[in-house]
Design a protein around this motif. Structure first.
Motif, short mmCIF file in Angstrom:
data_model
loop_
_atom_site.label_atom_id
_atom_site.label_comp_id
_atom_site.label_asym_id
_atom_site.label_seq_id
_atom_site.Cartn_x
_atom_site.Cartn_y
_atom_site.Cartn_z
N CYS A 508 3.86 7.28 -10.97
CA CYS A 508 2.66 6.46 -11.11
C CYS A 508 2.13 6.58 -12.53
N LEU A 509 2.07 5.45 -13.23
CA LEU A 509 1.55 5.41 -14.60
C LEU A 509 0.26 4.60 -14.69
N GLY A 510 -0.19 4.04 -13.56
CA GLY A 510 -1.41 3.25 -13.54
C GLY A 510 -1.54 2.51 -12.23
N TYR A 511 -2.73 1.95 -11.99
CA TYR A 511 -3.00 1.18 -10.77
C TYR A 511 -2.91 -0.31 -11.08
N TYR A 512 -2.82 -1.11 -10.02
CA TYR A 512 -2.58 -2.54 -10.14
C TYR A 512 -3.73 -3.32 -9.50
N LEU A 589 -0.62 4.93 -19.94
CA LEU A 589 -0.39 3.49 -20.00
C LEU A 589 -1.39 2.70 -19.18
N GLY A 590 -1.91 3.29 -18.11
CA GLY A 590 -2.82 2.58 -17.23
C GLY A 590 -4.03 3.42 -16.88
N ILE A 591 -4.79 2.95 -15.90
CA ILE A 591 -5.96 3.68 -15.44
C ILE A 591 -5.84 3.88 -13.93
N VAL A 592 -6.76 4.65 -13.35
CA VAL A 592 -6.81 4.81 -11.90
C VAL A 592 -8.21 4.47 -11.43
N ALA A 593 -8.35 4.32 -10.12
CA ALA A 593 -9.64 3.93 -9.54
C ALA A 593 -9.88 4.73 -8.27
N THR A 594 -11.16 4.89 -7.92
CA THR A 594 -11.54 5.56 -6.68
C THR A 594 -12.70 4.80 -6.05
N SER A 595 -13.00 5.14 -4.81
CA SER A 595 -14.16 4.57 -4.13
C SER A 595 -15.27 5.60 -3.98
N THR A 596 -15.14 6.72 -4.69
CA THR A 596 -16.20 7.74 -4.71
C THR A 596 -16.46 8.13 -6.16
N GLU A 597 -17.59 8.82 -6.38
CA GLU A 597 -17.94 9.21 -7.75
C GLU A 597 -17.17 10.43 -8.23
N ASP A 598 -16.44 11.09 -7.33
CA ASP A 598 -15.66 12.25 -7.73
C ASP A 598 -14.45 11.82 -8.54
N PRO A 599 -14.17 12.47 -9.67
CA PRO A 599 -12.97 12.13 -10.43
C PRO A 599 -11.72 12.25 -9.57
N PRO A 600 -10.71 11.43 -9.80
CA PRO A 600 -9.48 11.51 -9.01
C PRO A 600 -8.73 12.79 -9.30
N PRO A 601 -7.81 13.19 -8.40
CA PRO A 601 -6.97 14.37 -8.69
C PRO A 601 -6.17 14.15 -9.97
N LEU A 602 -5.97 15.21 -10.72
CA LEU A 602 -5.22 15.09 -11.97
C LEU A 602 -3.79 14.63 -11.72
N ASN A 603 -3.23 14.95 -10.54
CA ASN A 603 -1.84 14.57 -10.28
C ASN A 603 -1.71 13.16 -9.71
N SER A 604 -2.76 12.34 -9.83
CA SER A 604 -2.67 10.96 -9.35
C SER A 604 -1.99 10.03 -10.35
N ILE A 605 -1.76 10.49 -11.57
CA ILE A 605 -1.13 9.66 -12.61
C ILE A 605 -0.48 10.59 -13.63
N VAL A 639 -2.85 -6.01 -17.79
CA VAL A 639 -2.32 -5.77 -19.14
C VAL A 639 -0.87 -5.29 -19.04
N THR A 640 -0.11 -5.54 -20.06
CA THR A 640 1.28 -5.13 -20.25
C THR A 640 2.20 -5.73 -19.18
N SER A 641 3.50 -5.63 -19.42
CA SER A 641 4.49 -6.19 -18.49
C SER A 641 4.56 -5.40 -17.18
N PHE A 642 3.97 -4.21 -17.16
CA PHE A 642 3.94 -3.43 -15.92
C PHE A 642 2.97 -4.04 -14.91
N GLY A 643 1.96 -4.78 -15.39
CA GLY A 643 0.96 -5.34 -14.50
C GLY A 643 -0.17 -4.39 -14.18
N PHE A 644 -0.37 -3.35 -15.01
CA PHE A 644 -1.47 -2.41 -14.78
C PHE A 644 -2.82 -3.11 -15.01
N ILE A 645 -3.87 -2.54 -14.44
CA ILE A 645 -5.20 -3.07 -14.71
C ILE A 645 -5.86 -2.30 -15.84
N SER A 646 -6.77 -2.99 -16.52
CA SER A 646 -7.70 -2.38 -17.46
C SER A 646 -9.09 -2.85 -17.04
#
Length: 686
Positions: A508-512, A589-605, A639-646
């Motif tokens: 996982c290098l980013g969310y879509y 290359l990308g970003i991640v997202a959550t539905s809570t204010e807690d930062p995501p786990p470091l191993n999510s990307i 963004v990019t050919s991977f289709g990641f979100i920004s």
């Protein structure tokens, strides 16, 4: 979303022989248990290998198993699928024999004495306080007593024990007088057939016939029992009286442990540790894993489970010191008019989202609690869920959120903290200085670096990187209910390749994102891409020996996340996070997202090396903005050919640079080896 390869369920050849129910005489219930038909849980172990004896561990003396639930002779010759513990008989053979259970309370070691003294000292308890219930409430909470429900019983124990000073109080704690265990009471795990039969007998004895009244008179003159499933009593004999809530809860949690369950809260973990403390931590762990292997349970690393402290906390005094520290910190945070997340942001001086031991030390002393570095290290080890020596906001809140704090003007908004509000210190007049001590995370990192296998050029040349179309996704958030003029959904890649593919990983290098609420897999116009790393020297079903270490070197996790925007209207809130790479050699290359204010786990990307990349020429494409919501302006772009979100604040296209892989398929080589050598050299430098 985790990249750790799922642990395969270890299949054994399970025997079903010898499962004919063993009948037993009802009159057995009128006398204390012998070897049959019930035997102590302390004799229970499972078959491991030919000619190998089962290795049981010690449980409380009042816990038993029925031979019809599990016959101990099975442990000597066959692998046996273990049934779930569903019904437990709470049983008193003779009510006239009930008396307080006296445990084997040996003299405390110096370490145990020190921890008990430390716990009492943390609450500031002195000789004149030992009969002051209000002053002792926090200590009783740390001892896992139900202070609200059992206030009168606790006060009676204090009075009857004639406690005059702190030393007397310690003796009451050591002898477990507060817990009130019955001698002459037993808890027995039954088979379902046994439970059904006993329940039928209970119903027969309530019918007023001459034949049944004879059974009733003989069986229930002094004997009594209840059939339990957890806290619920399904049926009981007329003269049944429950034990103390603590003894019953201890039995329930112990059978949950035997049942290979994993979800234990602070109090239930404490009960287990007190029950199992006569066993070395390693023995508890081995026994639990051996039994779990004989159940239909996914095999998982124990250090990732809520139960993990049962296998790391040596005894009740280590537990008490830890819990006393946590409860005292909760109280002091509340006294300051803060909530746990406010305290975290004040303590976290560098605003990284990861709290060091030094920052925690400075924060605790700012609260007014005098502690030692050893206290800090023990505390971090007990609440650090991923064992990296750093506390996340989620770790901190899980430990120190008392759910009863009050707000004040000192409360800090999440946006201001993550956004780097320059006026923060001036506005709140609070600046907590870390108290520098050697860091656990540095020690752990050095240990991990030492343990990593050496990566050779010949090894790297067999590792292939390839861009693939991603077809499986997990929804993270959608805009339903936000009142926005358009709709969007955000998705994480499902990177699980299954148990039969063991020589490759998807990364996982980013969310879509996708317009509307359907999966990106249904988008016929554009494809979402992901990279796959393969050890070409191994067959699909073979586990690679060095793939994990190659990933850890060349595709590291970020060191933290920075929140870049949030949207709190709608069915669920939305938080967008930018990963911060560990060094300038890497790019997220990308970003991640959550539905809570807690930062995501470091191993999510993961991040990737700059040497693999070139600047992207693709223009960002708008897929959603928050027009119509009335909140802080924000928009989502592909963004990019991977289709990641920004994600950006406002509705203008993102201005930052984005990157693509130079090649869609390549093998590793000299450049990667030089990068690994450079990273290794810098990490070992003083």
């Amino acid at each position: 979303m985790l990249e750790d390869e799922p642990e395969e369920y270890v299949k054994q050849k399970y025997s079903r022989e010898d499962e004919i129910p063993i009948p037993w005489n009802l009159q057995i219930l009128c006398s204390s248990p012998l070897k049959e038909p019930f035997y102590p849980c302390s004799d229970f172990g499972v078959h491991k290998k030919l000619l190998g004896k089962p290795v049981p561990i010690n449980f409380p003396s009042f816990l038993y198993l029925s031979l019809n639930y599990y016959h101990h002779k099975w442990s000597f010759k066959t692998y046996r699928r273990i049934k779930n513990v569903i019904i437990v008989m709470d049983w008193v053979p003779n009510a006239t024999n009930i008396m307080p259970l006296k445990g084997n309370h040996l003299s405390l070691t110096q370490n145990e004495k020190s921890r008990l003294d430390s716990a009492i000292s943390l609450f500031g308890i002195k000789d004149e306080d030992v009969n002051n219930f209000e002053k002792l409430k926090s200590l009783f909470t740390a001892l896992d007593l139900n202070v609200q429900a059992e206030e009168e019983q606790i006060k009676k124990i204090l009075k009857d024990a004639n406690i005059k000073n702190v030393e007397d109080l310690k003796q009451v704690i050591i002898k477990h007088i507060f817990y009130r265990f019955d001698s002459g009471r037993y808890y027995v795990a039954l088979s379902l057939l046994e439970a059904e039969t006993l329940r039928a007998i209970l119903h027969m004895t309530t019918e007023k016939t001459s034949s049944n009244s004879n059974i009733n008179e003989k069986l229930f003159q002094n004997c009594s029992f209840a059939l339990r499933t957890g806290n619920i009593i399904l049926d009981n004999s007329p003269n049944f009286v429950s034990a103390s809530s603590y003894q019953t809860a201890t039995a329930i949690q112990s059978f949950r442990f035997i049942n290979s369950e994993i979800d234990f809260n602070r109090i239930s973990r404490g009960m287990l540790i007190r029950s199992l403390q006569s066993n070395p931590c390693e023995d508890r762990s081995i026994w639990y894993q051996d039994v779990r292997m004989c159940r239909r349970r996914k095999q998982m690393a124990l250090n990732l489970l809520p139960i993990q402290s049962v296998f790391t906390v040596l005894n009740e005094y280590e537990l008490l010191e830890n819990d006393a520290m946590i409860i005292r910190i909760q109280e002091l945070i509340k006294t300051k008019g803060l909530k746990a997340h406010d305290a975290f942001r004040l303590f976290n001086a560098d605003k990284s989202g990861l709290m060091t031991c030094s920052e925690l030390y400075g924060g605790i002393e700012w609260l007014g609690l005098s502690v030692t570095p050893d206290h800090i290290y023990n505390l971090v080890r007990s609440v650090d869920t991923d064992h990296d020596g750093l506390l996340t906001l989620e770790d901190f809140k899980s430990a120190f959120d008392s759910n009863s704090g009050t707000n004040s003007g000192l409360e800090i908004s999440f946006w201001d903290w993550e956004g780097g509000d320059e006026d923060y210190d001036e506005a709140h007049k609070v600046k907590i200085i870390p108290k520098n001590i050697p860091e656990l995370h540095q020690e752990i990192k050095q240990t991990n670096e030492t343990d990593k296998p050496e990566i050779m050029l010949e090894t790297l040349k067999l590792v292939k990187i390839k861009v693939h179309k991603q077809e499986k996704f997990v929804q993270v958030w959608n805009s339903h209910g936000t009142m926005s003029r358009t709709s969007v959904s955000v998705w994480a890649p499902d990177i699980d390749l299954g148990l039969l593919i063991r020589n490759k990983r998807r990364i996982c290098l980013g969310y879509y994102g996708n317009s509307g609420f359907t999966s990106p897999a249904n988008d016929k116009k554009t494809s979402k891409m992901i990279i796959e790393i393969t050890d070409t020297s191994q067959l699909r079903v073979q586990q690679s020996d060095y793939l994990q270490s190659t990933m850890d070197y060349l595709m590291p996790y970020p060191v933290r996340f920075r929140q870049i925007w949030n949207q709190q209207r709608g069915k669920e809130p939305f938080f967008a996070w930018k990963p911060i790479p560990p060094t300038a050699d890497f790019v997220a290359l990308g970003i991640v997202a959550t539905s809570t204010e807690d930062p995501p786990p470091l191993n999510s990307i993961r991040c990737v090396p700059k040497i693999w990349l070139t600047k992207s020429s693709a223009k960002p494409e708008l897929i959603w903005d928050d027009s119509g919501t009335g909140g802080r302006a924000g928009s989502i772009w592909t963004v990019t050919s991977f289709g990641f979100i920004s994600v950006v604040q406002g509705h203008q296209p993102p201005e930052e640079e984005f990157y693509e892989l130079k090649s869609k398929r390549f093998f590793l080589g000299n450049e990667e080896l030089e990068l690994i050598k450079s990273l290794t050299a810098s990490s070992s430098a003083p």
